[in-house]
Write a protein that holds these residues in place. Sequence first.
Motif, PDB file in Angstrom:
ATOM      1  N   VAL A   1       0.862  -1.182   0.000  1.00  0.00           N
ATOM      2  CA  VAL A   1       0.000   0.000   0.000  1.00  0.00           C
ATOM      3  C   VAL A   1       0.901   1.236   0.000  1.00  0.00           C
ATOM      4  N   CYS A   2       0.568   2.208  -0.842  1.00  0.00           N
ATOM      5  CA  CYS A   2       1.379   3.424  -0.895  1.00  0.00           C
ATOM      6  C   CYS A   2       0.504   4.641  -1.114  1.00  0.00           C
ATOM      7  N   ASN A   3       0.949   5.774  -0.597  1.00  0.00           N
ATOM      8  CA  ASN A   3       0.218   7.030  -0.753  1.00  0.00           C
ATOM      9  C   ASN A   3       0.789   7.883  -1.882  1.00  0.00           C
ATOM     10  N   GLN A   4       1.728   7.315  -2.641  1.00  0.00           N
ATOM     11  CA  GLN A   4       2.240   7.943  -3.848  1.00  0.00           C
ATOM     12  C   GLN A   4       2.150   6.934  -4.990  1.00  0.00           C
ATOM     13  N   ASP A   5       2.352   7.419  -6.215  1.00  0.00           N
ATOM     14  CA  ASP A   5       2.255   6.550  -7.383  1.00  0.00           C
ATOM     15  C   ASP A   5       3.393   6.893  -8.347  1.00  0.00           C
ATOM     16  N   CYS A   6       4.610   6.578  -7.914  1.00  0.00           N
ATOM     17  CA  CYS A   6       5.806   6.943  -8.677  1.00  0.00           C
ATOM     18  C   CYS A   6       5.903   6.090  -9.945  1.00  0.00           C
ATOM     19  N   PRO A   7       5.970   6.700 -11.115  1.00  0.00           N
ATOM     20  CA  PRO A   7       6.042   5.918 -12.355  1.00  0.00           C
ATOM     21  C   PRO A   7       7.302   5.077 -12.458  1.00  0.00           C
ATOM     22  N   MET A   8       8.380   5.492 -11.755  1.00  0.00           N
ATOM     23  CA  MET A   8       9.636   4.750 -11.873  1.00  0.00           C
ATOM     24  C   MET A   8       9.784   3.650 -10.838  1.00  0.00           C
ATOM     25  N   CYS A   9       8.774   3.473  -9.967  1.00  0.00           N
ATOM     26  CA  CYS A   9       8.888   2.501  -8.882  1.00  0.00           C
ATOM     27  C   CYS A   9       9.129   1.098  -9.430  1.00  0.00           C
ATOM     28  N   ASN A  10      10.164   0.446  -8.929  1.00  0.00           N
ATOM     29  CA  ASN A  10      10.484  -0.904  -9.399  1.00  0.00           C
ATOM     30  C   ASN A  10      10.044  -1.980  -8.414  1.00  0.00           C
ATOM     31  N   ALA A  11       9.201  -1.587  -7.451  1.00  0.00           N
ATOM     32  CA  ALA A  11       8.688  -2.561  -6.489  1.00  0.00           C
ATOM     33  C   ALA A  11       7.520  -3.309  -7.119  1.00  0.00           C
TER      34      ALA A  11
END
Length: 355
Positions: A42-52
């Motif tokens: 669960v995250c409160n951001q939505d980073c386009p580069m996230c590799n998780a």
Amino acid sequence: MSKSKIFNLKAGKIAKASAFYAWKYITRQPLVFNLNFNVTNVCNQDCPMCNAALSSKEKKVTLTFDQFKEILDRLKPYSIASLTISGGEPSLVKELPEMLNYAAGKFPFGINVNSNLYANETIIKRFAETALTNNIRIGTSFDGFGETADKLRGAKNVSDRVTKNIELVTELKKKLNSKSTLNMNTVISDQNLHQIPQILELSEKYGWTQTIAPWNCFFYQDGSDPSLQTLQYSPELEDVIALAASKKNIACSKDFLLNIPKYVKGDTDKYCPYLTGIFKTYKIFIDPNGDFSLCSRKPIGNIYNSSIEDILKSEKYKNDLAGYRKCPKCWMACFVEILLAMPKFYQKRIINKYE
């Protein structure tokens, strides 16, 4: 207890652990230097580069304290050197303070908890106080200001909210007389290059250490997403890296930092811990559902029903390694920096070997 006694205890603990890891390597037992434990997706951001790229991403999963404890207890025989608590966003986990208290002291090379510091003050204060009390390192990402930050992090009013929480955590550290390291990490891209000097000023202002890494498009990303960053070589990039290298609070190695422009031009050698002798299980990832993965974040086993030994003997593991052999290379500090620190004679044995 005096500072000298505390230092001697820590030094003795690290020396004992180092000898144990050497023995494990000699006897060809799994040797894990870092466990990256994702306690939620669960995250409160939505980073386009996230590799998780969590296997359970479509289903929101957050660990309870009991589940966290069970997994750490299962992994106890491996005497893992260090722990990184990540996500998702760990600060959103209600029982994170209990998790930090339980993990404290169990990893000879320390614990790091990564947070985007984007949540409200009450949430940040709750986990930060526990981390600081246990002298646990707190790391955050800070990639820009204003609209630039909002685009890179996929959220609104990012830089203002995170700056306020950086100030909060800084004051808490002073109040608690904590020995925790506080670190800001910045991923450089064409989109935020012009703001790097200002970011460096921010980390200096609050007394945080600063790490910097270039934007990496991972081999399992096709690069077709228009929201992803880019990073091209330019004189401005050279200037920004030179500026960062001059700062006293820079925490990444100068070898890693100064080679960023060379990496962007495609001129660096390939370093991969997963293909390199003693470091083949340097960093492992455990997701909230127990999935076990390496850099690709593709599950190759599950810690609830398999031992690390069995996972490393599986066909899924062999297939995963095949992907790393084809990987064009990256310049991620968590993978590359450890190998750059190796003696030159050892580096010559490993660079370019798997390209």
